[in-house]
Design an enzyme around this catalytic site. Structure first.
Site, mmCIF file in Angstrom:
data_model
loop_
_atom_site.group_PDB
_atom_site.id
_atom_site.type_symbol
_atom_site.label_atom_id
_atom_site.label_comp_id
_atom_site.label_asym_id
_atom_site.label_seq_id
_atom_site.Cartn_x
_atom_site.Cartn_y
_atom_site.Cartn_z
ATOM 1 N N ARG A 273 0.846 -1.188 0.000
ATOM 2 C CA ARG A 273 0.000 0.000 0.000
ATOM 3 C C ARG A 273 0.885 1.244 0.000
ATOM 4 O O ARG A 273 1.840 1.335 0.772
ATOM 5 C CB ARG A 273 -0.883 0.026 1.239
ATOM 6 C CG ARG A 273 -1.817 1.237 1.297
ATOM 7 C CD ARG A 273 -2.427 1.430 2.676
ATOM 8 N NE ARG A 273 -3.099 0.229 3.136
ATOM 9 C CZ ARG A 273 -4.339 -0.120 2.782
ATOM 10 N NH1 ARG A 273 -5.025 0.650 1.986
ATOM 11 N NH2 ARG A 273 -4.862 -1.236 3.219
ATOM 12 N N THR B 287 4.733 11.700 -1.812
ATOM 13 C CA THR B 287 6.053 11.525 -1.191
ATOM 14 C C THR B 287 6.697 10.220 -1.651
ATOM 15 O O THR B 287 7.909 10.137 -1.787
ATOM 16 C CB THR B 287 5.951 11.567 0.352
ATOM 17 O OG1 THR B 287 5.035 10.573 0.789
ATOM 18 C CG2 THR B 287 5.505 12.926 0.834
ATOM 19 N N GLN C 100 10.302 9.898 -3.523
ATOM 20 C CA GLN C 100 11.409 9.016 -3.131
ATOM 21 C C GLN C 100 11.953 8.254 -4.342
ATOM 22 O O GLN C 100 13.156 8.080 -4.492
ATOM 23 C CB GLN C 100 10.939 8.012 -2.068
ATOM 24 C CG GLN C 100 10.746 8.625 -0.707
ATOM 25 C CD GLN C 100 12.029 9.251 -0.200
ATOM 26 O OE1 GLN C 100 13.041 8.581 -0.055
ATOM 27 N NE2 GLN C 100 12.010 10.545 0.025
ATOM 28 N N GLU D 83 14.401 3.191 -0.656
ATOM 29 C CA GLU D 83 15.629 2.722 -1.297
ATOM 30 C C GLU D 83 15.376 1.914 -2.560
ATOM 31 O O GLU D 83 16.320 1.492 -3.230
ATOM 32 C CB GLU D 83 16.442 1.885 -0.290
ATOM 33 C CG GLU D 83 17.006 2.741 0.831
ATOM 34 C CD GLU D 83 17.445 1.943 2.037
ATOM 35 O OE1 GLU D 83 16.669 1.076 2.475
ATOM 36 O OE2 GLU D 83 18.547 2.184 2.543
HETATM 37 MO MO1 MOS Z 1 19.630 4.157 4.924
HETATM 38 S S1 MOS Z 1 21.370 3.841 3.984
HETATM 39 O O1 MOS Z 1 19.442 2.797 5.925
HETATM 40 O O2 MOS Z 1 19.564 5.717 5.508
#
Ligand code: MOS
Length: 733
Positions: free
Chosen positions: A617, A623, A627, A694
């Site tokens: 979700r 935002t 990212q 990430e």
């Molecule tokens: Mo991240 S590299 O776990 O801020």
């Protein structure tokens, strides 16, 4: 009142039935206007003017000892108040999530840039002037090792997962198609816009640190450990952080130095790192050497994957860039082999930088997959589709959710992949060779223990309190959305307070777990408050509709503000449980890039990029997409420009500033599109969300270098793919 949940089982999709409709909705960051108008005070900007100012003095040798510092001459300089040489300052920066930092021996120097003293003066200029002129005598060790690849470094095998499954040599010999290639990636720096900075002061036995940090509950323990005091005597504040990308997971040396100096002077002390200090004295991402072996049959089905890595860190450091993280689960293949070695080098401490592991590991893996596709004459998207495993290829665990195939096919269609000419070097527009490339994206999903307090005030407003941080990722906004959704109030009635260890300890911002973990703590607290509201009405929580400040039970409307006769408060507490072990949880995606490479200079221009992702979700579409855009831009940097250059003679970083360490700027960044597929992951947390921060960088750079190959036929295996490396292999024109 505490609402506790240990994730031992799948969670129902509660938020799907919520009435307020603000979860998932694109919502701008609530602290954004404060940040861009200068009203959000960063660590370097807080204080009442009574502070003394410290400047770090750093070693100018790679290895050896400090034998003397001419303190008298420095103390006589204008404005100088003290020189702090306390050995407690000589620690390496703390790694994220650890409570302790390794200590160097007294006065031992292990890398160029290591802090050895703090000069404290009345003004920044005086402190800097004195620190620059301080005279330090060293005994230099001749055996510093500063180069990863020259073979001199002592090498260890760290605890990273090492696998030897089946027989990779045989599989390589029997393969219809195979690739055996070695890739290198350079050291990198997180290069957050806000430099590391700390203001420390003491109130009796208690120290207060206002700093720029990602994970406060750990940072508090790190400072306590560094100073040799009880964590109960430490309060850490970090309400606004101007980016971290991993470099602020743990305490950097300026924080400990500020605390020691403030104690000694009996006065607040501010220490702000200069940009060169950020580069040399915080954290770098390790350089890597990665050998990839892939074996496949005629249909391109993998029979073997090998990933052998060499990375580096300081002696004694436990962090070791885990490059094979995604290789473990991304593709099928019976025979699997991963080895991992770490070289002990006298270079700035290596630590986590955005997507530690996948960010550089997937550059190699996804290049190797592209090489295999070319070798086998199979379309790169098709090759990946043929190798998606049904279960985890090593341990047979099922995946909690898995949308890689849909990301690949959706992305290929949106990007116009079918127009790609598979023969490299065939599409040209004047000086420019045009190519397109792709790569998979993958990143493991982690839940971290977190707590948060939610107070529902009797006037139908909400306060959320947790020591969570917002490093630019949207935490303030997302936590408000969760509370507003659960308690049926609009965002303007919700205050979110973060960045203070006096609040309940959260997960911190790291490993992409922030929103899911701390958000779940807020969710649980709100669930408890909903049941309180239900109790007030003698109703069942599941039958309540709470929306726009009213509670509807049966067919009766109640105003929340009239219903509440006092403030209600609840603390939410989420903990990982067996769902973290029972299933493999990951996020997936597909990157596509189009580049133009100058046939004259070898310069690469990225023309457009598309990323299609799935991450459970999505809590705030704006935002989350932001990212992904940021991660993809990071991918441009790692593919084309970012490289810390160490002078091998003494390990100093030659390009220790943002003029010479090239992160992508506006002109480097083309039209970027990111898209999320609809997904829910009931194994991940009660909101069914997964980490986003990430995923966008994982694989992004490889799509660009694969596009360079498609444009030119040049395969650069030594990152970044700067123009000199492309030009030398460009065919004559
Ligand atoms: Mo991240 S590299 O776990 O801020």
């Amino acid at each position: 009142m505490t609402a506790h949940l240990k994730m031992n089982e799948r969670q129902p999709a509660i938020l799907d039935d919520m009435a307020q409709g603000i979860i998932g909705t694109p919502t701008p960051r609530r602290e954004g206007p404060l940040k861009v108008t200068g009203q959000a005070a960063y660590a370097a900007e807080v204080g009442d003017g009574t502070e003394a100012v410290g400047m770090l003095v750093r070693a100018t040798i790679a290895k050896g000892r400090v034998t003397s510092i001419n303190e008298a001459a420095t103390l006589a300089m204008p404005g100088v108040l003290a020189i702090i040489t306390d050995e407690r300052m000589l620690r390496n920066p703390a790694q994220g999530g650890a409570d302790k930092a390794p200590v160097q021996g007294p006065r031992d120097v292990a890398y160029f840039g290591q802090p050895i003293a703090l000069v404290v003066a009345e003004t920044f200029e005086q402190a800097r002037h004195a620190a620059q002129n301080i005279s330090v005598v060293y005994e230099t060790s001749p055996d510093a090792i500063t180069d990863l690849l020259d073979g001199d470094a002592p090498v260890e095998r760290p605890a990273a997962k090492q696998i030897d499954q089946g027989d990779i040599e045989n599989a390589m010999n029997d393969a219809a198609f195979s690739i055996d290639a070695t890739y290198t990636t350079p050291s990198q720096n997180s290069a957050a816009m806000e430099p590391h900075a700390s203001l420390a002061w003491w109130e009796g036995e208690n120290v207060i640190l206002h700093s720029s940090l990602q994970m406060l509950k750990f940072n508090r323990n790190e400072l306590a450990d560094s100073l040799g005091i009880d964590p109960g005597n430490v309060r850490v504040l970090a309400p606004y952080v101007g980016g971290g990308f991993g470099s602020k997971l743990g305490l950097a040396p300026e924080a400990v130095a500020a605390a020691l100096a403030a104690k000694e002077l009996g006065r607040p002390v501010r220490v702000v790192m200069t940009r060169p200090q950020v580069f040399e004295t915080t954290m770098r991402r390790s350089a890597t050497q990665q050998r990839l072996r892939l074996a496949a049959n005629e249909q391109g089905e993998l029979s073997a994957i090998g990933h052998d890595a060499l990375v580096s860190n300081l002696p004694g450091e436990s962090f070791s860039e885990p490059v094979a993280l995604a290789t473990h689960f991304l593709y099928a293949g019976k025979n699997r082999s991963y080895s991992h070695k770490i070289a002990r080098l006298n270079l700035t401490c290596a630590g986590s930088m955005r997507a530690p592991g996948e960010a550089v590991g997937m550059l190699a893996l996804e290049n190797a997959m592209d090489e295999l596709a070319h070798e086998a004459g199979i379309d790169p998207v098709e090759l990946r589709l043929r190798n998606i495993p049904d279960v985890h290829p090593e341990d047979g665990k099922r995946f909690s959710s898995h949308s890689l195939a849909e990301c690949l096919t959706t992305g290929a269609e949106r990007f116009g992949w079918d127009k790609r000419n598979p023969t490299p070097g065939t599409v040209r527009e004047g000086e420019w060779l045009i190519g397109i490339g792709m790569a998979s994206a993958a990143r493991g999903n982690i839940l971290h223990e977190a707590k948060a307090r939610v107070v529902l005030h009797s006037d139908a407003t909400i306060t959320v309190e947790t020591d969570m941080t917002d490093i630019g990722t949207g935490t303030y906004t997302i936590l408000a959305q969760i509370a507003g959704e659960m308690l049926g109030l609009s965002l303007d009635r919700i205050e979110v307070k973060l960045g203070d260890t006096d609040f309940p300890p959260a997960a911190g911002s790291g490993g992409s777990w922030g929103a899911g973990s701390t958000g779940s703590a807020v969710f649980l607290a709100c669930q408890k408050l909903r049941s309180e509201i239900a109790d007030l009405l003698g109703a069942d929580q599941a039958e309540l509709t709470i929306k726009d400040g009213s509670v509807i039970s049966g067919n009766v409307h109640h105003e929340l503000a009239q219903l509440l006769t006092r403030d209600l408060s609840a603390e939410g507490h989420i903990e990982p449980g067996s769902t973290s072990d029972e299933v493999e949880q990951a996020t997936f995606g597909a990157h596509f890039a189009e580049v133009a490479v100058s046939a004259v200079t070898g310069e690469t221009r990225v023309r457009r990029m598309l990323g299609v992702f799935s991450a459970g979700r999505i809590l705030n579409m704006q935002t989350a997409l932001s990212q992904c855009h940021g991660g993809m831009i990071f991918g441009i940097g790692s593919a084309l420009t970012e490289e810390l250059v160490h002078d091998v003679r003494d390990g100093h970083i030659v390009n220790h500033n943002l003029a010479e360490y090239h992160v992508p700027v506006n002109l480097d960044v083309p039209d970027i599109e990111a898209v999320f597929l609809e997904e829910r992951d009931s194994w991940a947390n009660p909101m069914q969300s997964k980490g986003v921060g990430e995923l966008g960088i994982s694989g992004a750079g490889a799509a660009i270098t694969n596009a360079i190959f498609n444009a030119t036929g040049v395969r650069v295996r030594d990152y970044p793919a700067t123009l000199d490396k492309v030009l030398k292999d460009l065919p004559d024109i």
